[in-house]
Design a protein around this motif. Structure first.
Motif, mmCIF file in Angstrom:
data_model
loop_
_atom_site.group_PDB
_atom_site.id
_atom_site.type_symbol
_atom_site.label_atom_id
_atom_site.label_comp_id
_atom_site.label_asym_id
_atom_site.label_seq_id
_atom_site.Cartn_x
_atom_site.Cartn_y
_atom_site.Cartn_z
ATOM 1 N N ALA A 68 1.042 -1.118 0.027
ATOM 2 C CA ALA A 68 -0.007 0.063 0.056
ATOM 3 C C ALA A 68 0.857 1.328 0.150
ATOM 4 O O ALA A 68 2.080 1.126 0.603
ATOM 5 C CB ALA A 68 -0.799 -0.113 1.103
ATOM 6 N N ILE A 70 0.974 5.056 1.403
ATOM 7 C CA ILE A 70 0.743 6.187 2.495
ATOM 8 C C ILE A 70 -0.279 6.859 1.718
ATOM 9 O O ILE A 70 -0.362 7.554 0.944
ATOM 10 C CB ILE A 70 1.732 6.933 3.130
ATOM 11 C CG1 ILE A 70 2.721 5.959 3.946
ATOM 12 C CG2 ILE A 70 1.354 7.875 4.099
ATOM 13 C CD1 ILE A 70 3.998 6.715 4.340
ATOM 14 N N THR A 73 -6.456 3.292 1.601
ATOM 15 C CA THR A 73 -7.286 2.529 2.549
ATOM 16 C C THR A 73 -7.065 0.849 2.129
ATOM 17 O O THR A 73 -7.391 0.531 0.999
ATOM 18 C CB THR A 73 -8.595 2.750 2.464
ATOM 19 O OG1 THR A 73 -8.574 4.159 3.008
ATOM 20 C CG2 THR A 73 -9.389 2.152 3.622
ATOM 21 N N VAL A 74 -6.524 0.000 3.061
ATOM 22 C CA VAL A 74 -6.216 -1.242 2.997
ATOM 23 C C VAL A 74 -7.530 -1.804 3.382
ATOM 24 O O VAL A 74 -8.006 -1.850 4.649
ATOM 25 C CB VAL A 74 -5.248 -1.851 3.682
ATOM 26 C CG1 VAL A 74 -5.131 -3.246 3.426
ATOM 27 C CG2 VAL A 74 -4.014 -1.156 2.854
ATOM 28 N N VAL A 96 -2.532 -4.412 13.496
ATOM 29 C CA VAL A 96 -1.500 -3.909 12.881
ATOM 30 C C VAL A 96 -0.566 -3.478 13.559
ATOM 31 O O VAL A 96 -0.395 -2.669 14.434
ATOM 32 C CB VAL A 96 -1.897 -2.957 11.770
ATOM 33 C CG1 VAL A 96 -0.950 -2.610 10.989
ATOM 34 C CG2 VAL A 96 -3.253 -3.356 11.223
ATOM 35 N N ILE A 118 -8.078 -0.383 7.061
ATOM 36 C CA ILE A 118 -6.920 0.257 7.784
ATOM 37 C C ILE A 118 -6.534 1.503 6.838
ATOM 38 O O ILE A 118 -6.296 1.648 5.787
ATOM 39 C CB ILE A 118 -5.723 -0.714 7.636
ATOM 40 C CG1 ILE A 118 -6.186 -2.024 8.378
ATOM 41 C CG2 ILE A 118 -4.687 0.082 8.262
ATOM 42 C CD1 ILE A 118 -5.069 -3.158 8.253
ATOM 43 N N ASP A 119 -6.694 2.598 7.650
ATOM 44 C CA ASP A 119 -6.256 3.981 7.021
ATOM 45 C C ASP A 119 -4.811 4.110 7.143
ATOM 46 O O ASP A 119 -4.089 3.890 8.325
ATOM 47 C CB ASP A 119 -6.915 4.863 7.654
ATOM 48 C CG ASP A 119 -6.526 6.361 7.173
ATOM 49 O OD1 ASP A 119 -6.020 6.462 6.068
ATOM 50 O OD2 ASP A 119 -6.942 7.289 7.738
ATOM 51 N N THR A 120 -3.919 4.120 6.273
ATOM 52 C CA THR A 120 -2.459 4.186 6.304
ATOM 53 C C THR A 120 -2.078 5.697 6.309
ATOM 54 O O THR A 120 -0.771 5.838 6.267
ATOM 55 C CB THR A 120 -1.867 3.616 4.866
ATOM 56 O OG1 THR A 120 -2.235 4.269 3.852
ATOM 57 C CG2 THR A 120 -2.367 2.243 4.723
ATOM 58 N N ASP A 121 -2.904 6.690 6.413
ATOM 59 C CA ASP A 121 -2.282 8.072 6.501
ATOM 60 C C ASP A 121 -1.400 8.305 7.653
ATOM 61 O O ASP A 121 -0.436 9.048 7.513
ATOM 62 C CB ASP A 121 -3.846 9.003 6.783
ATOM 63 C CG ASP A 121 -4.069 9.363 5.287
ATOM 64 O OD1 ASP A 121 -3.300 9.506 4.500
ATOM 65 O OD2 ASP A 121 -5.256 10.039 5.339
ATOM 66 N N PHE A 123 0.703 6.241 8.911
ATOM 67 C CA PHE A 123 1.783 5.178 8.811
ATOM 68 C C PHE A 123 3.237 5.933 8.358
ATOM 69 O O PHE A 123 3.073 6.921 7.650
ATOM 70 C CB PHE A 123 1.448 4.140 7.955
ATOM 71 C CG PHE A 123 0.425 3.110 8.589
ATOM 72 C CD1 PHE A 123 -0.275 3.352 9.729
ATOM 73 C CD2 PHE A 123 0.357 1.681 7.945
ATOM 74 C CE1 PHE A 123 -1.235 2.630 10.318
ATOM 75 C CE2 PHE A 123 -0.614 0.811 8.612
ATOM 76 C CZ PHE A 123 -1.296 1.305 9.641
ATOM 77 N N TYR A 128 4.764 -3.988 8.059
ATOM 78 C CA TYR A 128 3.851 -4.150 9.277
ATOM 79 C C TYR A 128 3.237 -5.297 9.039
ATOM 80 O O TYR A 128 3.067 -6.042 8.055
ATOM 81 C CB TYR A 128 2.680 -3.147 9.217
ATOM 82 C CG TYR A 128 3.071 -1.788 9.320
ATOM 83 C CD1 TYR A 128 2.950 -0.937 10.388
ATOM 84 C CD2 TYR A 128 3.667 -0.881 8.154
ATOM 85 C CE1 TYR A 128 3.388 0.423 10.565
ATOM 86 C CE2 TYR A 128 4.001 0.329 8.157
ATOM 87 C CZ TYR A 128 3.816 0.851 9.319
ATOM 88 O OH TYR A 128 4.309 2.209 9.531
ATOM 89 N N VAL A 157 4.479 -0.751 3.442
ATOM 90 C CA VAL A 157 3.873 0.593 3.312
ATOM 91 C C VAL A 157 4.896 1.650 2.394
ATOM 92 O O VAL A 157 6.282 1.710 3.347
ATOM 93 C CB VAL A 157 3.296 1.215 4.355
ATOM 94 C CG1 VAL A 157 2.688 2.631 4.289
ATOM 95 C CG2 VAL A 157 2.204 0.242 5.027
#
Length: 195
Positions: A68, A70, A73-74, A96, A118-121, A123, A128, A157
């Motif tokens: 993914a 950054i 959304t996963v 996570v 999962i919101d990767t903002d 991260f 992970y 990520v």
């Protein structure tokens, strides 16, 4: 000489063994019910190592992409199958875990499966571990009992800059994300007795 004890959810010793040096110890778990247990390695009466053990009441599988960027959304999909009759799930959660991050999210039930995003903002770039727990409503070892744990998956990520650079160097374009190979989970799991 060291001793290894297995504690049940009531913090009672249900199994014990002893050994010396780099020795492999064996425990017969056939008659134990599903749930969360704890191994304790003791030397001279003091705990030197603690390790959780989950005897499974549910088979749990997880599906998700392996990469993914950054900001993306996963979506994580979880399937469960009850393999013991004396267990009831309260919720399914997705964990996570990174070097400085741990997120626990409760998944939403959709028929026979569960899903969450999962919101990767928040991260940072890195790898992970993602896995799912099936929890009951009984509190053991200061948390809800675990009746099932999926294999862990790796989520790589990357930052937007890294993704752009990689795309520029790849004439064939990006590849489709597929399921990752499972890696070891946080807690050791084993199948319990059926029925």
């Amino acid at each position: 000489l060291y001793r290894v004890y297995l504690y049940n959810s009531d913090k009672q010793i249900v199994k014990g063994n002893s050994g010396t040096g780099d020795e492999t110890l064996t425990f017969d778990l056939d008659e134990l019910n599903a749930g969360t247990y704890m191994f304790a390695v003791q030397e001279q009466g003091a705990n030197k190592k603690i390790h959780p053990l989950v005897i499974k009441g549910y088979e749990t599988t997880l599906e998700m992409p392996e990469t993914a960027t950054i900001g993306e959304t996963v979506t994580v999909d979880i399937s469960t199958e009850q393999i013991q009759q004396n267990v009831t799930r309260d919720r399914v959660e997705v964990v996570v875990a990174g070097e400085e991050t741990q997120i626990n999210k409760t998944a939403s039930e959709t028929g026979d499966s569960y899903t969450t995003t999962i919101d990767t903002d928040p991260f940072t770039a890195g790898t992970y571990r993602v896995y799912a727990n099936v929890r009951g409503d009984k509190v053991v070892f200061n948390q809800k009992v675990i009746y099932g744990v999926s294999d862990a998956h790796s989520l790589a990520v990357t930052s937007q800059d890294e993704t752009t650079a990689a795309s520029g160097n790849n004439d064939a374009g990006g590849s489709e994300a597929t399921d990752s190979e499972p890696v070891s989970t946080e807690a050791t799991t084993t199948d319990g007795p059926t029925g």
